[in-house]
Design an enzyme around this catalytic site. Structure first.
Site, PDB file in Angstrom:
ATOM      1  N   HIS A 282     -19.584  40.530 -21.561  1.00 25.73           N
ATOM      2  CA  HIS A 282     -20.376  40.478 -20.322  1.00 25.73           C
ATOM      3  C   HIS A 282     -19.757  41.351 -19.225  1.00 25.73           C
ATOM      4  O   HIS A 282     -18.914  40.869 -18.470  1.00 25.73           O
ATOM      5  CB  HIS A 282     -20.448  39.041 -19.814  1.00 25.73           C
ATOM      6  CG  HIS A 282     -21.344  38.156 -20.604  1.00 25.73           C
ATOM      7  ND1 HIS A 282     -22.685  38.037 -20.346  1.00 25.73           N
ATOM      8  CD2 HIS A 282     -21.093  37.342 -21.649  1.00 25.73           C
ATOM      9  CE1 HIS A 282     -23.233  37.171 -21.194  1.00 25.73           C
ATOM     10  NE2 HIS A 282     -22.288  36.740 -22.006  1.00 25.73           N
TER      11      HIS A 282
ATOM     12  N   GLU B 253     -21.086  42.155 -16.470  1.00 28.60           N
ATOM     13  CA  GLU B 253     -21.470  41.663 -15.135  1.00 28.60           C
ATOM     14  C   GLU B 253     -20.537  40.544 -14.660  1.00 28.60           C
ATOM     15  O   GLU B 253     -20.516  40.203 -13.488  1.00 28.60           O
ATOM     16  CB  GLU B 253     -22.936  41.200 -15.142  1.00 28.60           C
ATOM     17  CG  GLU B 253     -23.212  39.842 -15.754  1.00 28.60           C
ATOM     18  CD  GLU B 253     -23.238  39.830 -17.287  1.00 28.60           C
ATOM     19  OE1 GLU B 253     -22.804  40.823 -17.908  1.00 28.60           O
ATOM     20  OE2 GLU B 253     -23.663  38.812 -17.863  1.00 28.60           O
TER      21      GLU B 253
ATOM     22  N   CYS C 242     -25.106  40.537 -24.543  1.00 24.49           N
ATOM     23  CA  CYS C 242     -24.969  39.246 -25.232  1.00 24.49           C
ATOM     24  C   CYS C 242     -26.288  38.859 -25.894  1.00 24.49           C
ATOM     25  O   CYS C 242     -26.679  39.460 -26.880  1.00 24.49           O
ATOM     26  CB  CYS C 242     -24.456  38.181 -24.256  1.00 24.49           C
ATOM     27  SG  CYS C 242     -23.874  36.689 -25.069  1.00 24.49           S
TER      28      CYS C 242
END
Lengths: 794, 273
Positions: free
Chosen positions: B232, B234, B97
């Site tokens: 993302h 994660e 990002c």
């Protein structure tokens, strides 16, 4: 001002005021010239104090007392006396809110009403801190900045109990977005402008700080046109053994974070007055400027200092600036305080001492640090690139001593500064003259349902919700919008602790339209709704927060309705055994368009013992059974259905709390067994809207039968479909779990239909004929079209 | 090299805010991951002690100028030499990002011929404009060059969340077709936005959520050791982060995001570095 009243100290920026011999009119002149906001009674108390001290007060002393005694800081209305029908209520806060918490006496409450935020125990030694603030007045004047600093402020409240902020909530009230420009009085901004600015401000602050905004609501009401309602909430996480509040004489007072400037002076005085045409001009400086990245750095430093166990006390710098934070810190630790204002890090030169002391510049925190830890604390601030400085120390004398460039500019007795609030106000109860409307039942109830789904208070808020990052931190287990179709989940669930399998449930409830009929039932309904939303996803062991937005409490009928709402808070919270852990009031919400409609927001914080048992709103499988919990009554006063028809009505939904408690208990047991496939609470728009939402969130259909719905004296299909009676849920259960579910629920649930593969919502009416028959695509389209841009409506 | 010997540096600065969950993702898989403040890295540590470098998401320095540009300049001024050596040695560098924006602003991506002096692409304002937080579908298009997708077969569709206002990858208009050809030829294309069924979005909103050129969501450099993506991973590490997990009877332990972290760990454990 009469120059004879002022003494300019030699070689000093400080003014003194000769009040000892001043007349009442002269005192009033000083009062208005310095914008102190004192009552006549308070002025004479101050006069007597300084006569006793045998000296003139300085400007900074008068300003400090003014901040300390303002409604915003000391909550005169909630803590003062109220006369109602010859009866005296000694304090709304103690009589209703705190009393409920005390009686419930929940062992899992860790710290309530004492700090910047309430704290409850969670799991594995962690606690959850929660706080909700109002930022109505600043948002009315400058929507983006007002809302952004509202978020920033409540995040600092969480830091102010040593907690790491993990989620934000926001509940907003606006005027109708299609409000006629020609009807806007001068000084009132158009609802659409405010709506855009406020939502952008919330998203900017939360996203930039990296705190997910996970729960909220947007509500439209005519009375919010002149009085925008902005509730900003924050939830934090802290290891409970790291919570310290043990400042003592000799500790340093350390100011950290953003620089201090002239922004946000007199914010609290502003917040405690009505909005007028001149608010923009006069109060613009009272709105602060937000810098979320500064606060992000401050947050890291605070958490670092907490984890190293270096601090002895902490508070945020919010309303009243240093004047509130410094005084309250010393008061809390039973000491006095000496501060050198020259040490405060300024944005620009030219601030007089009182401006430095009152400035509400953002992103600042105040800590007390034992002398032996000061060096390490400064190193942590330096690492995070945060400015910090010891501006003073706690002293044994109970005095507030401020100096500036070697000159003593304030020396007030702490006991005097924190005495007050013994004010008596008068309340009256006014019975609204309301009538129940009489109108024929619509022929086409499917169309009515489509219209209701498109009503602004029910319609999808997806366009706004997606501008808030609700996933950052990677702990959002149940999102505000469910799945591919973005259906409305009743609450958000977080998994805040890696080593714990418990979920944290955040929900809210608010029913301002009911308050136009009866503030008692409005409050009761708001609590019930917040709890329902929490239970619907699997939450339990619920703590609640109260936030009141009311009109001018000097007006007796406004105060009367406030008393009624507080009565309900006590009655309902004690019944459900849901303690209040924190709260905040915003009064004086009045504009040229009139007062705000009394608006109580209840935020509920629950836990799910095992995150696997979390329940979402979307239907899961064709062939599953649908049950309803709770009875339906013919009570549509204040409902969205009546509103659609142009009525308010008189039959406000009531609450049978002891019955509801029993059904909630059983529902929680069913949730614990993992046999609830989906669940949705019934609120605005009633049964029909809830059923439609469950269906179009999933891509499956529903067939329901109103004849099977338990109801009392409801003879019309439209009332059955759209009644907003409290304490009701729709629940999906697989056929193989039917027996166990019915055993657990006992008499509190009734099967009313089933999930179908065909993507339609079909509801049979009391005569046995289908009264609702619509494809779920059409229902979803209607729900999404009002507030979302075309390209987002699928 | 063993998994537990892999040292991951998650670099942060004021405004970085996805560092903890990025660290958690690596730790979950057994690597040693540290979050390091950039000033600490400059003053006290050596970047070359680490095997993997990550620029996590956030709003570095508030992104008050073009997203990522301030942090990129700060890094090239203070750690330029170390970063050049790090990538020249083929060590893996991941940007998520805001991290992707930093890689592009730094000139590390696309990096057609090594680190470029000026950015060769941009990640600009979404079309339609505005910050958007939602889950998207991505098609894995890399044929094997990218070090971060070796565990994801080419052609596979995965689901990850996005949360950004400036994610539209653009090249200079007059060069975009030629550069696209280069990207494809050199196996630099990694993720493209697609429909639930794996059909590429072909620029169509909402499947392509930001108007990105050629539906590009993530690319790597020609060497494959530098990878940037807007979504993302994660936030898609565990089963319970998935957007529709409550619909599933049986959940796998992990979400699709794990594949990206696993890929790089697999790669490192198979080499002698």
């Amino acid at each position: 001002m009469n120059a004879d009243l002022i003494v300019q100290r030699e070689n000093s920026q400080v003014l003194e005021f000769k009040i000892a011999k001043a007349t009442k009119a002269q005192l009033q002149e000083i009062n208005s010239e310095l914008a102190l906001g004192f009552s006549a009674e308070e002025l004479s108390i101050i006069q007597a104090y300084f006569i006793k001290e045998k000296r003139n007060p300085t400007d900074i002393e008068l300003q400090t007392i003014s901040q300390s005694w303002s409604e915003h800081c000391c909550h005169k209305t909630f803590k003062g006396k109220i006369q109602l029908n010859g009866k005296e209520i000694s304090s709304l806060f103690k009589t209703y809110l705190a009393k409920a918490t005390k009686e419930i006496n929940a062992p899992w409450c860790f710290s309530v009403f004492e700090d910047n935020a309430g704290i409850v125990k969670f799991d594995k030694g962690y606690g959850i801190a929660a706080k909700v603030e109002t930022h109505n007045h600043p948002s009315a004047v400058e929507p983006f900045g007002g809302a952004a600093t509202g978020v920033g402020g409540v995040i600092r409240d969480i830091l102010g109990v040593w907690a790491d902020p993990i989620a934000c909530t926001d509940v907003l009230g606006f005027g109708p977005l299609d409000y006629d420009y020609n009807k806007l009085p001068n000084g009132v901004k158009h609802p659409k402008y405010i709506y855009r600015g406020v939502t952008a401000g919330i998203s900017a602050y939360g996203n930039n700080m990296g705190i997910p905004t996970v729960n909220g609501a947007i509500y439209f009401d005519d009375s919010y046109t002149g009085n925008v309602v902005v509730y900003c909430g924050c939830i934090g996480l802290l290891p409970l053994n790291k919570y310290v509040r043990s400042g003592k004489v000799g500790d340093y007072v350390v100011l950290s974070g953003g620089k201090t400037g002239r922004d946000g002076i007199h914010g609290v005085t502003f917040a405690s007055a009505e909005l007028t045409e001149k608010s923009e001009e006069i109060s613009r400086p009272a709105v602060q400027i937000a810098d979320p990245i500064e606060e992000e750095k401050v947050k890291r430093a605070v958490v670092g200092i907490r984890d190293a166990g270096l601090g002895s006390g902490i508070t945020d710098i919010g309303g009243g600036g240093l004047s509130s934070a410094v005084g309250e810190t010393a008061e809390r630790f039973g000491s006095g305080v000496a501060v050198d204002l020259e040490k405060v890090h300024l944005k620009h030169e030219g601030l007089s001492p009182w401006e430095i002391y009152l400035s509400e510049s953002q992103e600042r925190m105040l800590m007390t640090i034992p002398p032996e830890n000061l060096e390490q604390v400064m190193a942590i601030f330096e690492k995070e690139d945060v400015h910090a400085v010891a501006i003073g120390r706690l002293i044994p004398e109970r005095r507030l001593r401020l100096s500036y460039k070697g000159e003593l500019v304030s020396d007030i007795d702490m006991a005097f500064l924190f005495s007050t609030c013994e004010i008596t106000k008068t309340a009256t109860l006014e019975q609204a003259k309301l009538i129940e409307p009489d109108f024929p039942e619509p022929q086409n109830l499917t169309q009515t349902l489509l219209d209701l789904l498109a009503a602004p208070n029910i319609a999808s808020k997806e366009a706004v919700i997606r501008t808030y990052d609700h996933e950052v931190k990677g702990n959002t287990l149940l999102k505000p919008l469910q799945g591919d179709y973005a259906g409305p989940n009743d609450a958000a669930v977080l998994k805040p602790v890696d080593v714990s399998n418990k979920g944290l449930v955040i929900s809210c409830g608010m029913n301002p339209n009911y308050g136009k009929i009866d503030a008692y039932w409005m409050a009761a309904s708001a609590i019930d709704e917040a709890i329902r939303n929490n239970l619907a996803v699997g939450g339990r062991r619920i703590a609640i927060l109260d936030n009141f937005t009311w009109g001018n409490p000097e007006k007796s009928e406004r105060l009367g309705s406030l008393v009624r709402a507080c009565e309900a808070c006590y009655d309902v919270a004690t019944n459900f055994r849901t303690p209040f852990i924190s709260g905040k009031d915003s009064l004086y919400n009045e504009s040229p368009l009139g007062p705000v409609t009394p608006t109580l927001l209840i935020t509920a914080i629950g836990i799910i013992p095992d995150i696997n048992k979390t329940v979402s709103v979307d239907l899961k499988a064709a062939g599953n059974l649908i049950y309803i919990v709770g009875d339906t009554y013919s009570e549509l006063g204040g409902s969205e259905y009546y509103k659609l028809k142009g009525f308010l009505g008189a039959s406000v939904p009531k609450l049978n709390a002891s019955k509801a408690r029993k059904s909630y208990y059983n529902l929680t047991k069913a949730m614990g067994e993992g046999i609830v496939k989906s669940c949705h609470d019934l609120s605005e728009g009633g049964l029909a809207v809830a059923a439609a939402e469950m269906a179009f969130a999933s891509g499956l259909g529903l067939e329901l039968d109103l004849q099977k719905v338990p109801a009392k004296n409801v003879s019309r299909d439209d009332f059955m479909l759209f009644s907003e009676s409290n304490s009701r849920f729709l629940i999906e259960v697989a056929p193989e779990d039917q027996k166990l579910f019915e055993e657990l629920m006992g008499k509190y649930s009734k099967p009313i239909g089933k999930v179908t593969k065909e993507q339609k919502l079909i509801i049979k009416g009391l005569s046995g004929k289908a009264v609702i028959d619509a494809s779920i695509d059409k229902l979803r389209y209607s729900w999404k079209k009002t507030l979302n841009p075309k390209e987002d409506i699928q | 090299m063993n998994t537990e010997d892999i040292k991951v540096c998650v670099l942060r600065v004021g405004g970085t805010n996805c560092d903890a969950e990025t660290q958690r993702a690596f730790t979950e898989l057994g690597a040693k991951a540290e979050v390091i403040q950039v000033s600490d890295m400059i003053k006290k540590r050596n970047l070359l002690d680490y095997n993997v470098l990550v620029f996590p998401g956030g709003f570095s320095y508030g992104d008050y100028v073009r997203s990522g540009v301030i942090f990129a300049r700060h890094l090239s001024a203070n750690l330029g030499k170390e970063i050049r050596q790090f990538v020249d040695e083929g060590r893996p560098l991941l940007g998520i990002c805001n991290g992707f924006q930093i890689l592009v602003e730094y000139g590390l991506l696309p990096g057609f011929s090594g680190i470029s002096e000026f950015p060769e692409a941009t990640l600009t304002t979404n079309e339609p404009a505005g910050f958007k937080c939602k889950w998207v579908y991505l098609k894995q298009e890399n044929r094997g060059k990218c070090a971060f997708t070796s565990a994801i077969p080419a052609g596979k569709t995965i689901q990850l969340p996005i949360a950004h206002g400036e994610g539209r990858l653009l090249f200079p208009k007059e060069k975009e077709q030629a550069l696209l050809k280069k990207i494809i030829d050199q196996d630099m294309l990694v993720f493209r936005y697609c429909t639930k069924d794996g059909e590429t979005a072909e620029g169509k909103y909402p499947d392509n959520p930001n108007g990105s050129f050629h539906d590009i969501a993530g690319i790597c450099n020609p060497e494959g050791n530098i990878f940037g993506l807007m979504p993302h991973p994660e936030r898609a590490m565990y089963w319970w982060q998935q957007p529709t997990w409550t619909r599933e009877n049986q959940m796998l332990k992990y979400g699709d995001g794990k594949l990206i972290f696993q890929s790089i760990i697999n790669k490192l454990t198979k080499t002698n570095h």
